[in-house]
Write a protein that holds these residues in place. Sequence first.
Motif, PDB file in Angstrom:
ATOM      1  N   CYS A  28      47.739  27.441  35.622  1.00 30.16           N
ATOM      2  CA  CYS A  28      46.828  28.429  36.209  1.00 30.16           C
ATOM      3  C   CYS A  28      45.973  27.881  37.346  1.00 30.16           C
ATOM      4  N   LEU A  29      45.915  26.561  37.508  1.00 32.59           N
ATOM      5  CA  LEU A  29      45.031  25.990  38.528  1.00 32.59           C
ATOM      6  C   LEU A  29      45.295  26.521  39.941  1.00 32.59           C
ATOM      7  N   PRO A  30      46.560  26.709  40.379  1.00 38.82           N
ATOM      8  CA  PRO A  30      46.737  27.239  41.741  1.00 38.82           C
ATOM      9  C   PRO A  30      46.072  28.604  41.939  1.00 38.82           C
ATOM     10  N   ALA A  31      46.210  29.483  40.965  1.00 40.62           N
ATOM     11  CA  ALA A  31      45.574  30.801  41.084  1.00 40.62           C
ATOM     12  C   ALA A  31      44.058  30.673  41.093  1.00 40.62           C
ATOM     13  N   MET A  32      43.531  29.824  40.198  1.00 45.89           N
ATOM     14  CA  MET A  32      42.082  29.608  40.157  1.00 45.89           C
ATOM     15  C   MET A  32      41.567  29.068  41.478  1.00 45.89           C
ATOM     16  N   ASP A  33      42.234  28.045  41.988  1.00 45.80           N
ATOM     17  CA  ASP A  33      41.748  27.406  43.204  1.00 45.80           C
ATOM     18  C   ASP A  33      41.819  28.335  44.405  1.00 45.80           C
ATOM     19  N   ASP A  34      42.862  29.179  44.463  1.00 51.17           N
ATOM     20  CA  ASP A  34      42.940  30.165  45.548  1.00 51.17           C
ATOM     21  C   ASP A  34      41.730  31.097  45.509  1.00 51.17           C
ATOM     22  N   ALA A  35      41.378  31.549  44.317  1.00 55.32           N
ATOM     23  CA  ALA A  35      40.244  32.459  44.178  1.00 55.32           C
ATOM     24  C   ALA A  35      38.928  31.759  44.503  1.00 55.32           C
ATOM     25  N   LEU A  36      38.738  30.569  43.964  1.00 50.70           N
ATOM     26  CA  LEU A  36      37.487  29.843  44.196  1.00 50.70           C
ATOM     27  C   LEU A  36      37.315  29.509  45.671  1.00 50.70           C
ATOM     28  N   ALA A  37      38.416  29.272  46.374  1.00 46.44           N
ATOM     29  CA  ALA A  37      38.336  28.900  47.788  1.00 46.44           C
ATOM     30  C   ALA A  37      37.771  30.020  48.645  1.00 46.44           C
ATOM     31  N   VAL A  38      37.955  31.263  48.214  1.00 47.51           N
ATOM     32  CA  VAL A  38      37.437  32.400  48.987  1.00 47.51           C
ATOM     33  C   VAL A  38      36.215  33.029  48.334  1.00 47.51           C
ATOM     34  N   GLY A  39      35.676  32.356  47.322  1.00 52.02           N
ATOM     35  CA  GLY A  39      34.475  32.857  46.667  1.00 52.02           C
ATOM     36  C   GLY A  39      34.705  34.015  45.728  1.00 52.02           C
ATOM     37  N   ALA A  40      35.956  34.235  45.319  1.00 56.38           N
ATOM     38  CA  ALA A  40      36.259  35.325  44.388  1.00 56.38           C
ATOM     39  C   ALA A  40      36.007  34.859  42.953  1.00 56.38           C
ATOM     40  N   PRO A  41      35.712  35.791  42.051  1.00 52.25           N
ATOM     41  CA  PRO A  41      35.396  35.394  40.680  1.00 52.25           C
ATOM     42  C   PRO A  41      36.625  34.980  39.895  1.00 52.25           C
ATOM     43  N   VAL A  42      36.413  34.052  38.981  1.00 54.93           N
ATOM     44  CA  VAL A  42      37.439  33.630  38.032  1.00 54.93           C
ATOM     45  C   VAL A  42      36.874  33.825  36.632  1.00 54.93           C
ATOM     46  N   GLU A  43      37.571  34.613  35.832  1.00 54.31           N
ATOM     47  CA  GLU A  43      37.126  34.910  34.470  1.00 54.31           C
ATOM     48  C   GLU A  43      38.159  34.371  33.493  1.00 54.31           C
ATOM     49  N   VAL A  44      37.721  33.580  32.528  1.00 55.26           N
ATOM     50  CA  VAL A  44      38.599  32.985  31.534  1.00 55.26           C
ATOM     51  C   VAL A  44      38.166  33.499  30.167  1.00 55.26           C
ATOM     52  N   VAL A  45      39.054  34.296  29.542  1.00 57.62           N
ATOM     53  CA  VAL A  45      38.720  34.938  28.263  1.00 57.62           C
ATOM     54  C   VAL A  45      39.565  34.285  27.172  1.00 57.62           C
ATOM     55  N   LEU A  46      39.089  33.141  26.692  1.00 60.06           N
ATOM     56  CA  LEU A  46      39.820  32.372  25.695  1.00 60.06           C
ATOM     57  C   LEU A  46      38.863  31.875  24.622  1.00 60.06           C
ATOM     58  N   ASP A  47      39.421  31.304  23.565  1.00 54.81           N
ATOM     59  CA  ASP A  47      38.578  30.730  22.524  1.00 54.81           C
ATOM     60  C   ASP A  47      37.883  29.483  23.061  1.00 54.81           C
ATOM     61  N   ARG A  48      37.068  28.867  22.216  1.00 58.16           N
ATOM     62  CA  ARG A  48      36.227  27.763  22.682  1.00 58.16           C
ATOM     63  C   ARG A  48      37.053  26.605  23.239  1.00 58.16           C
ATOM     64  N   ARG A  49      38.154  26.272  22.577  1.00 56.47           N
ATOM     65  CA  ARG A  49      38.976  25.154  23.039  1.00 56.47           C
ATOM     66  C   ARG A  49      39.596  25.456  24.402  1.00 56.47           C
ATOM     67  N   GLY A  50      40.124  26.673  24.572  1.00 56.64           N
ATOM     68  CA  GLY A  50      40.718  27.036  25.850  1.00 56.64           C
ATOM     69  C   GLY A  50      39.694  27.074  26.963  1.00 56.64           C
ATOM     70  N   ALA A  51      38.528  27.667  26.690  1.00 53.11           N
ATOM     71  CA  ALA A  51      37.488  27.741  27.714  1.00 53.11           C
ATOM     72  C   ALA A  51      37.027  26.346  28.119  1.00 53.11           C
TER      73      ALA A  51
END
Length: 296
Positions: A28-51
């Motif tokens: 998932c890092l490529p998708a995350m980094d693309d979003a973060l690079a343009v200031g778009a939000p990234v939401e991760v809806v996982l349990d404690r270990r995943g988050a």
Amino acid sequence: MSPDGPGRAALLHAAVVAEDPEDLVRLCLPAMDDALAVGAPVEVVLDRRGARAFRDARPDAPLRLPSPVDVPAVGLAHRLADSVVPGGVVIGRVCADAGPVDRALAEDAVTVLLADHALSVVCVYAPGQVEVARRAHPWLLTPDGPVPSPDHRPPAATSPVPAAVLGSSVDRVPVPDGAALAALRQRVAAVVRDAGLDGERAEVAVLAAHEAMLLACGVDLVPGPTDLPPGEHTLDVRVSSDAVVAECRAVPEASDGPPRPPVEDPRFAHLARFCDHATAHDDRHGRTVRVLTGTR
């Protein structure tokens, strides 16, 4: 991460199958980094270990980490439609963890309601759920990036759409010409009144349905008498516990060539002013435009 290239308003609804949180983060890092690079939000809806795995991978990133119990699968698409930011990414297991009926409903709702948004929704599935993941998603997230899912079974782009996604159909009428637009407005007005809307909000919902039919037919939104091009044009009004949806379908008798993509049409931006959410879809037969007005 958009499947149609940068700058295009297109949903990437993808499944990702991962053995563990670390493997998931790598995919998932490529998708995350693309979003973060343009200031778009990234939401991760996982349990404690995943988050924690995502937080460790990008400790300084402004990730949103809601608890899965606060993001039910049913209603996910409506929530995203109300708060979507172009380029944003949502990663989670809320659909995979739901029961079979709610899971299918949630995945179809994401595909239908968010189709015209530049948004990435990445649904996390376990290795034992590969077949389910492939059927429910247009895209699969792989180490080489997103690839089309060969087993995807898309929800209907036109009626009948599953009632649980957009509500039950309460009125379906032909709209053969411009004179029938008055009947369209009357039918929608009756439905929104029965749904509890009144005053200006009810008037705007009716206007949204009128404008949606014009956009579906490709008619210029100009004052004065309006006629519709020859063809089979229908209005389907749907009602759920939360919203009224006017679905306008236009199938012209003839075409002068491929129309402009509906979400790039300036008339779409005009239409979106009159409702809480709008979608437009073209296929080889015609165009479907849906406008949603919340009742709560």
